[in-house]
Design a protein around this motif. Structure first.
Motif: not given
Length: 87
Positions: A51-55, A57-59, A61-62
């Motif tokens: 979950k931390w890795d996914k978050k 990656q989203e941050d 990209d933003k």
């Protein structure tokens, strides 16, 4: 992906407990409930890691999109001044 993280976490917890018993020269399955607890903690750890890795990656990209937009705003104006002959 969640099934893989769950399986890896369970194996990590089980392996850690068995390794701990082996280092202390105890029987591998001395207290079976400790293995269950270790497996549960391993599952929680790997699930939270995914979950931390996914978050993260989203941050990232933003932030990259924001930086690209800021760079375009910064340099578009300077190119128009050079082309127009106004320095």
């Amino acid at each position: 992906m969640p099934a893989t993280a769950t399986l890896v976490g369970a194996l990590l917890g089980l392996g850690t407990q068995m390794y701990s018993n082996a280092l202390r020269k105890l029987p591998y399955m001395r207290h079976p409930w400790e293995h269950i607890v270790g497996m549960g903690l391993g599952v929680i750890f790997t699930t939270q890691l995914v979950k931390w890795d996914k978050k993260l990656q989203e941050d990232l990209d933003k932030m990259l999109l924001e930086a690209e937009a800021a760079n375009e705003r910064r340099y578009i104006g300077s190119f128009h001044n050079v082309e127009g002959g106004e320095n």
